[in-house]
Design an enzyme around this catalytic site. Structure first.
Site, PDB file in Angstrom:
ATOM      1  N   SER A   1      91.338  28.998  28.267  1.00  0.00           N
ATOM      2  CA  SER A   1      90.573  30.209  27.962  1.00  0.00           C
ATOM      3  C   SER A   1      90.437  30.417  26.458  1.00  0.00           C
ATOM      4  CB  SER A   1      91.265  31.429  28.590  1.00  0.00           C
ATOM      5  OG  SER A   1      90.724  32.631  28.086  1.00  0.00           O
ATOM      6  N   ARG A   2      89.194  30.378  25.978  1.00  0.00           N
ATOM      7  CA  ARG A   2      88.945  30.640  24.562  1.00  0.00           C
ATOM      8  C   ARG A   2      89.307  32.085  24.209  1.00  0.00           C
ATOM      9  NH1 ARG A   2      84.233  27.839  26.222  1.00  0.00           N
ATOM     10  NH2 ARG A   2      83.032  29.772  26.308  1.00  0.00           N
TER      11      ARG A   2
ATOM     12  N   ARG B   1      69.115  22.240  22.756  1.00  0.00           N
ATOM     13  CA  ARG B   1      68.166  22.616  21.715  1.00  0.00           C
ATOM     14  C   ARG B   1      68.037  21.530  20.648  1.00  0.00           C
ATOM     15  NH1 ARG B   1      66.630  27.989  21.539  1.00  0.00           N
ATOM     16  NH2 ARG B   1      67.879  29.472  22.743  1.00  0.00           N
ATOM     17  N   ARG B   2      69.119  20.769  20.439  1.00  0.00           N
ATOM     18  CA  ARG B   2      69.174  19.810  19.328  1.00  0.00           C
ATOM     19  C   ARG B   2      68.935  18.390  19.826  1.00  0.00           C
ATOM     20  NH1 ARG B   2      73.918  19.214  16.986  1.00  0.00           N
ATOM     21  NH2 ARG B   2      75.177  20.182  18.622  1.00  0.00           N
TER      22      ARG B   2
ATOM     23  N   LYS C   1      86.239  40.623  32.309  1.00  0.00           N
ATOM     24  CA  LYS C   1      87.561  39.994  32.323  1.00  0.00           C
ATOM     25  C   LYS C   1      87.831  39.284  31.005  1.00  0.00           C
ATOM     26  CE  LYS C   1      85.750  35.727  32.863  1.00  0.00           C
ATOM     27  NZ  LYS C   1      85.989  34.496  32.107  1.00  0.00           N
TER      28      LYS C   1
ATOM     29  N   ALA D   1      85.401  24.923  32.913  1.00  0.00           N
ATOM     30  CA  ALA D   1      84.496  23.767  32.880  1.00  0.00           C
ATOM     31  C   ALA D   1      85.260  22.460  32.988  1.00  0.00           C
ATOM     32  CB  ALA D   1      83.676  23.800  31.589  1.00  0.00           C
TER      33      ALA D   1
ATOM     34  N   LYS E   1      78.497  34.576  31.387  1.00  0.00           N
ATOM     35  CA  LYS E   1      79.315  35.779  31.599  1.00  0.00           C
ATOM     36  C   LYS E   1      79.273  36.631  30.335  1.00  0.00           C
ATOM     37  CE  LYS E   1      82.314  33.256  34.783  1.00  0.00           C
ATOM     38  NZ  LYS E   1      83.655  32.695  35.046  1.00  0.00           N
TER      39      LYS E   1
END
Length: 332
Positions: free
Chosen positions: A248-249, A31-32, A185, A134, A103
């Site tokens: 995992s955030r 977008r930027r 999950k 990723a 997700k």
């Protein structure tokens, strides 16, 4: 094949790198304009640190970049999928196939990502999901996912486009199950992080993951999914990787909450979208609407949105009445 990836977050960038290596003509959209320029100049994306973007990858901040693309990958965060679809809609062809790699479940409507994409664009959608950090995909580490669509030919097309010796793709007709496994999950992974933050051990996490998967399958079945799907890559596979990895955030945010950081502060410290936060609300509301029992998800919702004390929520879960493990155990 000419492919556009919408948007240039870490996951979208990793898939763009992978698809380019598979021999496709790939444009990564942001977008930027400033981010587009930075990636073009430095061949790096701050959302995917340590990965050098390959020559041949194209960059754009013009939504018209999807024109003439038979395949468009939608990797926007769940809260931004609808607006991203609206941005590219005027430039999509009648036969364009969208691939959803986001997700989540929309908070306001309870819609799955593929439902939003069809609603906003009119295009057919294939869902690609599974245990896939990723960072690891961008490095070419072996990964397995599932491509789901009611139309077998479209699922197999996506399977062929993404398949490589390092990225294995299975096909499935169960769109609902594959999407819900990927979205819900994240809630359990956030709870797994809370357990870590509270100082609990492997026994606790194994119990949480197993009972969490039971909840996910219960809601999925109520929504028309096949229970077998949750025993596959998009179910238990994605649950394992998200609950156990520091990539995992959701887990990282949960650790901070378990350590008694305020919820808003935990989200801020992670510094990226924590999908489990949004999914907890959506999943809880769906469970109430459909009459599906989801005690872990309910507790997560109360902690995240109603300010319930974490330790109190855990103690309440552990004090629930005794019951058989399986709802169809066979006893009279």
């Amino acid at each position: 094949m000419k492919i556009a990836v919408i948007v240039s977050g870490g996951w979208g960038t990793a898939l763009a790198v992978h698809l380019l290596a598979n021999g496709h003509d790939v444009t990564l959209w942001s977008r930027r304009q400033e981010l587009t320029d930075k990636m073009r100049q430095t061949r790096e994306n701050p959302k995917l640190p340590g990965i050098s973007l390959p020559e041949g990858l194209q960059y754009s901040s013009d939504p018209a970049c999807v024109q003439d693309c038979p395949l468009v990958i939608m990797s926007a965060p769940s809260y931004a999928v609808r607006s991203a679809c609206r941005a590219i809609r005027p430039y999509l062809g009648a036969e364009t196939l969208l691939v959803s790699v986001t997700k989540g479940v929309e908070a306001e409507t309870g819609l799955r990502m593929s439902e939003i994409m069809r609603q906003e664009t009119g295009c057919e959608v294939v869902v690609l999901s599974g245990p896939s950090h990723a960072e690891e995909v961008a490095k070419g580490l072996p990964t397995g996912c599932v491509a789901a669509c009611a139309d077998q030919r479209k699922a197999e097309l996506v399977q062929t486009v993404f398949m490589s010796p390092r990225f294995r793709v299975y096909s499935s007709p169960d769109v609902v199950g594959v999407e819900l496994g990927g979205a819900l999950k994240n809630v359990i992974a956030l709870c797994a992080g809370i357990c870590d933050g509270l100082g609990y051990g492997d026994n606790t996490k194994a119990m949480l993951m197993t009972r969490g998967l039971t909840e996910i399958a219960r809601l999925g079945h109520a929504m028309g999914a096949k229970k077998d799907t949750f025993a596959g890559l998009a179910g238990i596979g994605d649950l394992i990787v998200t609950c156990t990895s520091m990539h995992s955030r959701n887990r990282r945010a949960g650790i901070l909450i378990g350590q008694k950081h305020p919820v808003a502060k935990a989200m801020e410290e992670v510094g990226a979208v924590v999908e489990g936060y949004y999914a907890a609300k959506s999943a809880h509301e769906l469970a109430v609407r459909l009459g599906a029992e989801m005690p872990i998800t309910k507790a997560a919702f109360e902690v995240l949105y109603e300010g319930r004390d974490v330790q109190e929520a855990v103690d309440c879960l552990l004090s629930r009445d005794a019951r058989p493990e399986s709802e169809d155990c066979g006893w009279d």
